[in-house]
Design a protein around this motif. Structure first.
Motif, PDB file in Angstrom:
ATOM      1  N   PHE A 150       0.826  -1.200   0.000  1.00  0.00           N
ATOM      2  CA  PHE A 150       0.000   0.000   0.000  1.00  0.00           C
ATOM      3  C   PHE A 150       0.863   1.253   0.000  1.00  0.00           C
ATOM      4  N   GLN A 151       1.991   1.194   0.696  1.00  0.00           N
ATOM      5  CA  GLN A 151       2.876   2.357   0.738  1.00  0.00           C
ATOM      6  C   GLN A 151       3.351   2.742  -0.648  1.00  0.00           C
ATOM      7  N   HIS A 153       1.818   2.978  -3.258  1.00  0.00           N
ATOM      8  CA  HIS A 153       0.876   3.832  -3.967  1.00  0.00           C
ATOM      9  C   HIS A 153       1.235   5.308  -3.852  1.00  0.00           C
ATOM     10  N   ARG A 155       1.148   9.121  -3.266  1.00  0.00           N
ATOM     11  CA  ARG A 155       0.022  10.046  -3.352  1.00  0.00           C
ATOM     12  C   ARG A 155      -1.003   9.473  -4.316  1.00  0.00           C
ATOM     13  N   ASP A 189      -1.800  12.180   0.247  1.00  0.00           N
ATOM     14  CA  ASP A 189      -0.575  11.425   0.470  1.00  0.00           C
ATOM     15  C   ASP A 189      -0.893  10.278   1.427  1.00  0.00           C
ATOM     16  N   ASN A 190      -0.082   9.237   1.376  1.00  0.00           N
ATOM     17  CA  ASN A 190      -0.308   8.097   2.263  1.00  0.00           C
ATOM     18  C   ASN A 190      -0.350   8.503   3.731  1.00  0.00           C
ATOM     19  N   PHE A 210       3.764   6.440   7.076  1.00  0.00           N
ATOM     20  CA  PHE A 210       4.558   5.697   6.124  1.00  0.00           C
ATOM     21  C   PHE A 210       5.885   6.407   5.896  1.00  0.00           C
TER      22      PHE A 210
END
Length: 255
Positions: A150-151, A153, A155, A189-190, A210
């Motif tokens: 998932f990180q 990804h 923004r 953003d994450n 993250f």
């Protein structure tokens, strides 16, 4: 004209991959709107992806990205990011084919889709979200893998799955709809995302932050879709509905 006749008169629509995460919601929306749904011939409305506009390294952070932008094929190949490359090439091929054959095409470019899953199984998108939310409910290996996945990804734009389905019907029915339509409610953003999630759902073991990624800043200009009267659901509604679905299906414990 009675209501029954009015519904029947809307006609027949074809949906490809009708059992999928997004397609199943589109089928539901079409049926509720009075269409007869069959598969699987190409429609004049095609689902593309916001990844066809955001895979670039030359953004002006002061100018939101709109439908006139295309992802860089060269950059996708260099970075080996195959999903945006495949979606970009596929949409360009669709436009080339339709332009040559005088077909009136409209494409919808959804951001990262969040919301309830109608099929009993979870697609990769829903699985990614579940991995982020479950945290230490998974084994340590899976937790690290899902979190890192998932990180990556970075923004990202987010949109409710029901909004994506509804936007397809809107552009299909609207006589002035033309070209490409970005479909995104919020770009985060994450770290902004997990800060929101961990605050809103404190009982879930969501990562607090993250590692910062060196990615270009961008936002989306969705005025083209909103100018047709479309209103997006909020990030709160997206995840409330998504998490309620996970709980109902037994993927998460009751909150």
């Amino acid at each position: 004209m009675d209501r029954k006749t009015e519904i029947i008169s809307k006609g027949k629509v074809c949906v490809t991959g009708a059992s999928g995460f997004l397609a199943s919601w589109l089928v539901k929306r079409l049926l509720l709107s009075g269409y007869h749904v069959v598969g699987t011939v190409r429609d004049p409305v095609i689902t593309s992806s916001s990844s066809t506009v955001r895979a670039r390294d030359d953004f002006d952070p002061k100018i939101p990205v709109d439908e006139s932008t295309w992802s860089s094929v060269e950059l996708c190949e260099k970075l080996q990011i195959w999903y945006p490359l495949s979606k970009t090439l596929a949409e360009k091929a669709a436009w080339e084919f339709c332009n040559k054959n005088s077909i009136d095409l409209v494409t919808v470019l959804p951001a990262f889709v969040i919301g309830p899953s109608l099929p009993p199984y979870l697609c990769s998108t829903a699985s990614d979200v579940l991995g982020l939310l479950k945290g230490n409910f998974l084994s340590p290996f899976l937790t690290q893998w899902e979190t890192e996945k998932f990180q990556f990804h970075g923004r990202m734009g987010y949109v409710h799955i029901d909004d994506v389905a509804a936007s397809h019907i809107l552009v299909y029915e609207h006589k002035d709809a033309h070209g490409r339509y970005l479909c995104s409610s919020t770009v985060l953003d994450n770290n902004e995302l997990v800060s929101f999630l961990s605050t809103r759902y404190p009982s879930l073991p969501i990562p607090k932050r993250f590692e910062e990624l060196n990615r270009p800043y961008y936002d989306f200009n969705t005025l083209k879709l909103r100018s047709l009267g479309f209103k997006f659901k909020t990030i709160d509604e997206m995840f409330d509905d998504c998490i309620a679905s996970f709980v109902e299906q037994g993927h998460l414990p009751p909150l």
